[in-house]
Scaffold this motif. Sequence first.
Motif, PDB file in Angstrom:
ATOM      1  N   LEU A 146      -9.986 -67.393 -34.878  1.00 58.14           N
ATOM      2  CA  LEU A 146     -10.880 -68.545 -34.802  1.00 58.14           C
ATOM      3  C   LEU A 146     -11.303 -68.996 -36.198  1.00 58.14           C
ATOM      4  O   LEU A 146     -11.353 -70.205 -36.485  1.00 58.14           O
ATOM      5  N   PHE A 147     -11.612 -68.043 -37.085  1.00 59.28           N
ATOM      6  CA  PHE A 147     -12.003 -68.387 -38.446  1.00 59.28           C
ATOM      7  C   PHE A 147     -10.873 -69.119 -39.159  1.00 59.28           C
ATOM      8  O   PHE A 147     -11.097 -70.117 -39.859  1.00 59.28           O
ATOM      9  N   ILE A 148      -9.643 -68.609 -39.017  1.00 56.85           N
ATOM     10  CA  ILE A 148      -8.502 -69.263 -39.665  1.00 56.85           C
ATOM     11  C   ILE A 148      -8.317 -70.673 -39.111  1.00 56.85           C
ATOM     12  O   ILE A 148      -8.047 -71.634 -39.850  1.00 56.85           O
ATOM     13  N   GLU A 149      -8.483 -70.803 -37.793  1.00 60.37           N
ATOM     14  CA  GLU A 149      -8.328 -72.123 -37.165  1.00 60.37           C
ATOM     15  C   GLU A 149      -9.352 -73.115 -37.705  1.00 60.37           C
ATOM     16  O   GLU A 149      -9.014 -74.275 -38.028  1.00 60.37           O
ATOM     17  N   LEU A 150     -10.608 -72.685 -37.830  1.00 59.99           N
ATOM     18  CA  LEU A 150     -11.669 -73.607 -38.245  1.00 59.99           C
ATOM     19  C   LEU A 150     -11.635 -73.879 -39.753  1.00 59.99           C
ATOM     20  O   LEU A 150     -11.877 -75.003 -40.192  1.00 59.99           O
ATOM     21  N   MET A 151     -11.330 -72.822 -40.523  1.00 57.01           N
ATOM     22  CA  MET A 151     -11.343 -72.995 -41.971  1.00 57.01           C
ATOM     23  C   MET A 151     -10.110 -73.773 -42.447  1.00 57.01           C
ATOM     24  O   MET A 151     -10.193 -74.544 -43.399  1.00 57.01           O
ATOM     25  N   ARG A 152      -8.977 -73.580 -41.767  1.00 56.43           N
ATOM     26  CA  ARG A 152      -7.759 -74.288 -42.149  1.00 56.43           C
ATOM     27  C   ARG A 152      -7.587 -75.590 -41.376  1.00 56.43           C
ATOM     28  O   ARG A 152      -6.623 -76.324 -41.625  1.00 56.43           O
ATOM     29  N   LYS A 153      -8.522 -75.830 -40.480  1.00 60.64           N
ATOM     30  CA  LYS A 153      -8.503 -77.041 -39.661  1.00 60.64           C
ATOM     31  C   LYS A 153      -7.161 -77.196 -38.942  1.00 60.64           C
ATOM     32  O   LYS A 153      -6.547 -78.264 -38.914  1.00 60.64           O
ATOM     33  N   ARG A 154      -6.715 -76.095 -38.374  1.00 57.70           N
ATOM     34  CA  ARG A 154      -5.501 -76.082 -37.577  1.00 57.70           C
ATOM     35  C   ARG A 154      -5.870 -75.702 -36.162  1.00 57.70           C
ATOM     36  O   ARG A 154      -6.381 -74.622 -35.905  1.00 57.70           O
ATOM     37  N   ARG A 155      -5.674 -76.613 -35.254  1.00 59.93           N
ATOM     38  CA  ARG A 155      -6.042 -76.348 -33.870  1.00 59.93           C
ATOM     39  C   ARG A 155      -5.009 -75.439 -33.194  1.00 59.93           C
ATOM     40  O   ARG A 155      -3.808 -75.650 -33.329  1.00 59.93           O
ATOM     41  N   THR A 194       2.947 -53.998 -31.985  1.00 55.41           N
ATOM     42  CA  THR A 194       1.957 -55.022 -31.626  1.00 55.41           C
ATOM     43  C   THR A 194       1.609 -55.891 -32.821  1.00 55.41           C
ATOM     44  O   THR A 194       1.493 -57.121 -32.715  1.00 55.41           O
ATOM     45  N   THR A 195       1.448 -55.268 -33.989  1.00 57.20           N
ATOM     46  CA  THR A 195       1.100 -56.022 -35.200  1.00 57.20           C
ATOM     47  C   THR A 195       2.205 -57.003 -35.582  1.00 57.20           C
ATOM     48  O   THR A 195       1.936 -58.176 -35.913  1.00 57.20           O
ATOM     49  N   LEU A 196       3.451 -56.542 -35.540  1.00 59.58           N
ATOM     50  CA  LEU A 196       4.570 -57.431 -35.882  1.00 59.58           C
ATOM     51  C   LEU A 196       4.663 -58.593 -34.900  1.00 59.58           C
ATOM     52  O   LEU A 196       4.890 -59.754 -35.305  1.00 59.58           O
ATOM     53  N   LEU A 197       4.498 -58.315 -33.607  1.00 58.93           N
ATOM     54  CA  LEU A 197       4.593 -59.373 -32.607  1.00 58.93           C
ATOM     55  C   LEU A 197       3.539 -60.448 -32.832  1.00 58.93           C
ATOM     56  O   LEU A 197       3.842 -61.651 -32.858  1.00 58.93           O
ATOM     57  N   ILE A 198       2.292 -60.043 -33.016  1.00 60.35           N
ATOM     58  CA  ILE A 198       1.205 -61.013 -33.178  1.00 60.35           C
ATOM     59  C   ILE A 198       1.318 -61.730 -34.519  1.00 60.35           C
ATOM     60  O   ILE A 198       1.068 -62.952 -34.618  1.00 60.35           O
ATOM     61  N   SER A 199       1.689 -61.029 -35.582  1.00 61.15           N
ATOM     62  CA  SER A 199       1.811 -61.651 -36.902  1.00 61.15           C
ATOM     63  C   SER A 199       2.883 -62.732 -36.906  1.00 61.15           C
ATOM     64  O   SER A 199       2.653 -63.852 -37.401  1.00 61.15           O
ATOM     65  N   LEU A 200       4.055 -62.412 -36.364  1.00 57.53           N
ATOM     66  CA  LEU A 200       5.131 -63.401 -36.341  1.00 57.53           C
ATOM     67  C   LEU A 200       4.774 -64.584 -35.452  1.00 57.53           C
ATOM     68  O   LEU A 200       5.047 -65.742 -35.794  1.00 57.53           O
ATOM     69  N   HIS A 201       4.132 -64.295 -34.315  1.00 57.46           N
ATOM     70  CA  HIS A 201       3.765 -65.385 -33.404  1.00 57.46           C
ATOM     71  C   HIS A 201       2.722 -66.302 -34.033  1.00 57.46           C
ATOM     72  O   HIS A 201       2.871 -67.539 -34.014  1.00 57.46           O
ATOM     73  N   MET A 202       1.659 -65.738 -34.614  1.00 55.71           N
ATOM     74  CA  MET A 202       0.603 -66.569 -35.204  1.00 55.71           C
ATOM     75  C   MET A 202       1.091 -67.282 -36.452  1.00 55.71           C
ATOM     76  O   MET A 202       0.666 -68.407 -36.736  1.00 55.71           O
ATOM     77  N   LEU A 241       0.670 -71.245 -36.642  1.00 55.21           N
ATOM     78  CA  LEU A 241      -0.122 -71.843 -37.713  1.00 55.21           C
ATOM     79  C   LEU A 241       0.750 -72.549 -38.752  1.00 55.21           C
ATOM     80  O   LEU A 241       0.226 -73.235 -39.630  1.00 55.21           O
ATOM     81  N   GLY A 242       2.050 -72.344 -38.686  1.00 55.34           N
ATOM     82  CA  GLY A 242       2.936 -72.964 -39.658  1.00 55.34           C
ATOM     83  C   GLY A 242       2.827 -72.342 -41.024  1.00 55.34           C
ATOM     84  O   GLY A 242       3.166 -72.967 -42.032  1.00 55.34           O
ATOM     85  N   SER A 243       2.344 -71.099 -41.081  1.00 53.92           N
ATOM     86  CA  SER A 243       2.162 -70.416 -42.360  1.00 53.92           C
ATOM     87  C   SER A 243       2.366 -68.918 -42.143  1.00 53.92           C
ATOM     88  O   SER A 243       1.559 -68.271 -41.469  1.00 53.92           O
ATOM     89  N   GLN A 244       3.453 -68.387 -42.688  1.00 58.38           N
ATOM     90  CA  GLN A 244       3.694 -66.954 -42.562  1.00 58.38           C
ATOM     91  C   GLN A 244       2.627 -66.145 -43.317  1.00 58.38           C
ATOM     92  O   GLN A 244       2.339 -65.005 -42.950  1.00 58.38           O
ATOM     93  N   ARG A 245       2.056 -66.758 -44.345  1.00 57.92           N
ATOM     94  CA  ARG A 245       1.001 -66.058 -45.092  1.00 57.92           C
ATOM     95  C   ARG A 245      -0.194 -65.780 -44.196  1.00 57.92           C
ATOM     96  O   ARG A 245      -0.753 -64.681 -44.231  1.00 57.92           O
ATOM     97  N   GLN A 246      -0.605 -66.775 -43.414  1.00 60.03           N
ATOM     98  CA  GLN A 246      -1.738 -66.553 -42.514  1.00 60.03           C
ATOM     99  C   GLN A 246      -1.373 -65.576 -41.398  1.00 60.03           C
ATOM    100  O   GLN A 246      -2.221 -64.807 -40.923  1.00 60.03           O
ATOM    101  N   GLY A 247      -0.117 -65.578 -40.975  1.00 58.49           N
ATOM    102  CA  GLY A 247       0.318 -64.575 -40.002  1.00 58.49           C
ATOM    103  C   GLY A 247       0.220 -63.176 -40.567  1.00 58.49           C
ATOM    104  O   GLY A 247      -0.184 -62.234 -39.880  1.00 58.49           O
ATOM    105  N   VAL A 248       0.593 -63.012 -41.862  1.00 61.85           N
ATOM    106  CA  VAL A 248       0.483 -61.714 -42.524  1.00 61.85           C
ATOM    107  C   VAL A 248      -0.975 -61.287 -42.631  1.00 61.85           C
ATOM    108  O   VAL A 248      -1.305 -60.102 -42.466  1.00 61.85           O
ATOM    109  N   GLN A 249      -1.870 -62.252 -42.907  1.00 60.46           N
ATOM    110  CA  GLN A 249      -3.295 -61.927 -42.989  1.00 60.46           C
ATOM    111  C   GLN A 249      -3.800 -61.363 -41.665  1.00 60.46           C
ATOM    112  O   GLN A 249      -4.554 -60.385 -41.640  1.00 60.46           O
TER     113      GLN A 249
END
Length: 457
Positions: A343-352, A392-400, A404-412
């Motif tokens: 939610l924080f990433i969504e609101l701070m990056r303004k990505r719905r 589980t971590t790899l699945l969620i990271s790659l999906h997010m 989000l259109g940003s692998q960096r945010q997925g890694v975060q």
Amino acid sequence: MNHFPQGEEKPGLVERYATTIKLFFVAMLTLMLLIPLAMIQSLIGERQNTRQEVVREITSKWGGEQTITGPCLVIPYEEIRVEEKREIVERRNLLLLPETLDAKISTSVEERRRGIYDASVYRSNILLTGEFDISVIARQNLNPSQVKWNDVRMIIGLSDLKGIQEQVSLEQDGEVTIFEPGIPVENLEPGRGSASDNMLYELFSVGLNAKPAFPTPDSALQEIYPFSVAMRLNGSRGIYVVPAGKTTTASIQSDWTTPSFDGEFLPQTREISDKGFVAEWRVLDLNRSFGQVIRSDNSNTLNQMAASRFGVRFIQAVDQYRQNMRSVKYGILVLLLTFVAVLFIELMRKRRINPFQYLLVGLALLLFYTLLLSMSELLGFNLAYLIAAVMTTLLISLHMGSILGSQRQGVQIGVLLLFLYLFLFLLIQMESYALLAGSLGLFVILAVIMYYSKQLR
């Protein structure tokens, strides 16, 4: 009155309260996911019960938990009472406990498997030595003529006769007598106790008996009678000794490396190594709540005798079901913190992010626990936890990262998940300090959330 630039439409209700609505949605989704989380807890309990049933099935054929009581001498006598001017002869029994009792027990533990489940069973060699002081009977205001010396029996209480592997012999002054099955004593209370796992056990519900060698009744009350009993006994889960002797010493040695010393008395000395353990006990009659002579129908005293047993349980070093249950109890924390981070990433990056994506992330987090449970039954808890957490971590990271259109945010998000799983693993491994470490960790996490929440408007 609010004024908006010309050509710009007034924000709608949903747009003005978008953050509040999203927070409410995340809270409701977290609560909804508690239902499948509770179902996973029920699944863990079901798998644990299945394992216990398999263990009971294995041990029922091999031999159950063994409690050794005695040897004891059953002294039958006749008591005369007067009722309505008539003499009534009643037959009663006294249990005479040994003056000294020394139990030497050596065990070899094996693991028997049924499917993916295993049970710890053991073979044991037991030597019971000591002596009886028959003169103790004279202090009971009992006339020697009342005693039926020909009917005196020596009895040993055992928990499961299926575990006996050879004839049990009594050696007395060079004379050998073979024990017979059963305890043929009238009005003998079994003596009940409750184990640490809330299972009930009885001392004299089953056992062995033998006819000891005594001299003439005239000299019997002045004699000391030594004894030696040898047996080979199979069992499972644990082995216990009742401190029947006025002075009871016991030594238990085994190749099992993770013993749990149990019962009313702890060993005075013990040595545990990667090759097994050796433990020794010494119990005096002053340490227990019953004497050397007990009436066979005195249930209270026999229950006290049952409660005085001591011994060792052969437990598994790691109970994966208990650890699985502890990990599930922290599930709401993982769900909530992951949702807050997204939610924080969504609101701070303004990505719905579509609410359906939150649901998918939540389901992936729940799948972690079913992966952990299924793999821990085969691989052990620690390795299963590592594999399930990485998957589980790899699945969620790659999906997010894709959403989000940003692998960096997925890694975060992946780094956050790895931190949470590492934090929870440390809490699961802790016993005494789990509450303290958990409270401090949550305090730090809340402080970080409060710091970054300042950027939300």
